[in-house]
Enzyme design. Structure first.
Site, mmCIF file in Angstrom:
data_model
loop_
_atom_site.group_PDB
_atom_site.id
_atom_site.type_symbol
_atom_site.label_atom_id
_atom_site.label_comp_id
_atom_site.label_asym_id
_atom_site.label_seq_id
_atom_site.Cartn_x
_atom_site.Cartn_y
_atom_site.Cartn_z
ATOM 1 N NE ARG A 226 -4.127 -1.635 -0.103
ATOM 2 C CZ ARG A 226 -4.118 -2.670 -0.905
ATOM 3 N NH1 ARG A 226 -3.056 -2.911 -1.661
ATOM 4 N NH2 ARG A 226 -5.162 -3.484 -0.971
ATOM 5 C CG ASP A 250 2.171 -1.839 -8.839
ATOM 6 O OD1 ASP A 250 2.126 -1.270 -9.943
ATOM 7 O OD2 ASP A 250 1.242 -2.581 -8.425
ATOM 8 C CD GLU A 255 -2.157 3.756 -5.639
ATOM 9 O OE1 GLU A 255 -3.242 3.193 -5.957
ATOM 10 O OE2 GLU A 255 -1.207 3.150 -5.155
ATOM 11 C CG HIS A 274 -2.299 -0.079 -7.189
ATOM 12 N ND1 HIS A 274 -2.818 0.508 -6.062
ATOM 13 C CD2 HIS A 274 -2.274 -1.418 -6.939
ATOM 14 C CE1 HIS A 274 -3.110 -0.425 -5.166
ATOM 15 N NE2 HIS A 274 -2.788 -1.612 -5.683
ATOM 16 C CB VAL A 275 -0.761 -2.246 -13.393
ATOM 17 C CG1 VAL A 275 -1.442 -0.969 -13.844
ATOM 18 C CG2 VAL A 275 0.758 -2.108 -13.496
ATOM 19 C CB SER A 276 1.746 -5.594 -9.442
ATOM 20 O OG SER A 276 1.274 -5.202 -8.163
#
Length: 311
Positions: A226, A250, A255, A274-276
């Site tokens: 986070r 990530d 965001e 934040h795509v993982s």
């Protein structure tokens, strides 16, 4: 039983979901086109329905999230009375760990700078690189994702230690596991510190100036948990001073990261949006379908659900 699915499952994944309760009625919709009537009829909802729309879920027995995190749903009065909440812990280990390891290796091998050189049409030797072989890696959070990441690092020759709330046998991939009160003593010994911690009052702002100062000079920081773990100004300062060799991130705060935020241009920062943990790796939806099917069966049988969140 009426089950409302809001996820982009393919036919195979839908079949796996429906196997959890063959006699149930299944409705498939998207978060954008789902109607209040469909929500009202649902005994089980699979997918992260916007909290503002849960007031319509008058028959809800279970909200099965498609995320491991559940912060937006755990407050008082968000779910209807009597409804259970379950997370998707266990669905993302492979996807997130592979993504974060790739980011780390790109930094260690300076591949991000060679990509910049390619775009600039420059033939440049960027000098020495580092390796995970023989490196010491500290993983904060020894759950599904942390375990996957530890196994990948260990397979490349690293010695991996973990930090979690309680002691116990070290999971596969870890040399040893420690508690949070040992963190300050562990940080100076590590070549890589990787966090997969969830957001909580005890983790918010944990990675601050003092945290980074304790890390070994030239170490790498990885965050796939986070964004609010990190004080952004402090990690930027640690990168600009050269104390940290790089940071694979990530997740950020906020965001999306604003276009003019200085983190984008901090030396050694490698940022992805934040795509993982999304659905880019198909196995994630396979895993969510399996978890949801198991929990639908538990609801039908009146049994406790997997990954239940205490409300």
């Amino acid at each position: 039983m009426n089950v409302l699915s809001l996820l982009p499952f393919d036919d195979t994944q839908r079949a796996a979901l429906m196997a959890g309760a063959p006699a149930a009625t299944f409705v498939h919709a998207s978060r954008t086109d789902v109607t209040d009537d469909q929500i009202a009829r649902a005994d089980v909802i699979v997918g992260n329905l916007a909290p503002s729309r849960l007031a319509a879920a008058t028959n809800l027995k279970l909200l099965q999230l498609n995320s491991a995190g559940y912060d937006k749903y755990s407050g008082p009065g968000i779910l209807p009375a009597g409804a259970q909440l379950a997370s998707a812990v266990g669905a993302y280990g492979q996807a997130v760990s592979e993504h974060m390891l790739t980011m780390l290796l790109c930094l260690m091998k300076r591949l991000h700078t060679y990509r910049d050189d390619q775009r600039a049409h420059e033939w440049t030797d960027r000098g020495q690189v580092t390796t995970l072989a023989g490196a010491r890696v500290l993983v904060l959070g020894c759950g599904d994702i942390g375990n996957h990441f530890a196994r990948l690092c260990r397979a490349m020759g690293a010695e991996v230690h973990g930090v979690r709330r309680g002691l116990g046998a070290a999971p596969e991939g870890f040399t040893a596991v420690h508690t949070m009160d040992e963190l300050d003593a562990l940080l100076p010994e590590q070549d890589v510190v990787a966090s997969f911690l969830p957001s909580s009052p005890s983790t918010k702002g944990l990675a601050d100036a003092a945290f980074f100062a304790k890390m070994r000079a030239g170490a790498y920081f990885v965050n796939g948990g986070r964004g609010d773990l990190v004080i952004q100004e402090d990690i930027i300062a640690a990168l600009e001073s050269g104390h940290l060799a790089g940071a694979a991130l990530d997740v950020t705060t906020p965001e999306p990261l604003p276009a003019d935020h200085p983190l984008w241009d901090a030396p050694g920062a490698f940022v992805t949006p934040h795509v993982s943990g999304q659905f880019h790796l198909p196995v994630v939806l396979d895993n969510i379908a399996a978890i949801a099917a198991e929990n639908i069966a538990h609801v039908a049988a009146g049994e406790p659900v997997r990954n239940a969140v205490a409300l």
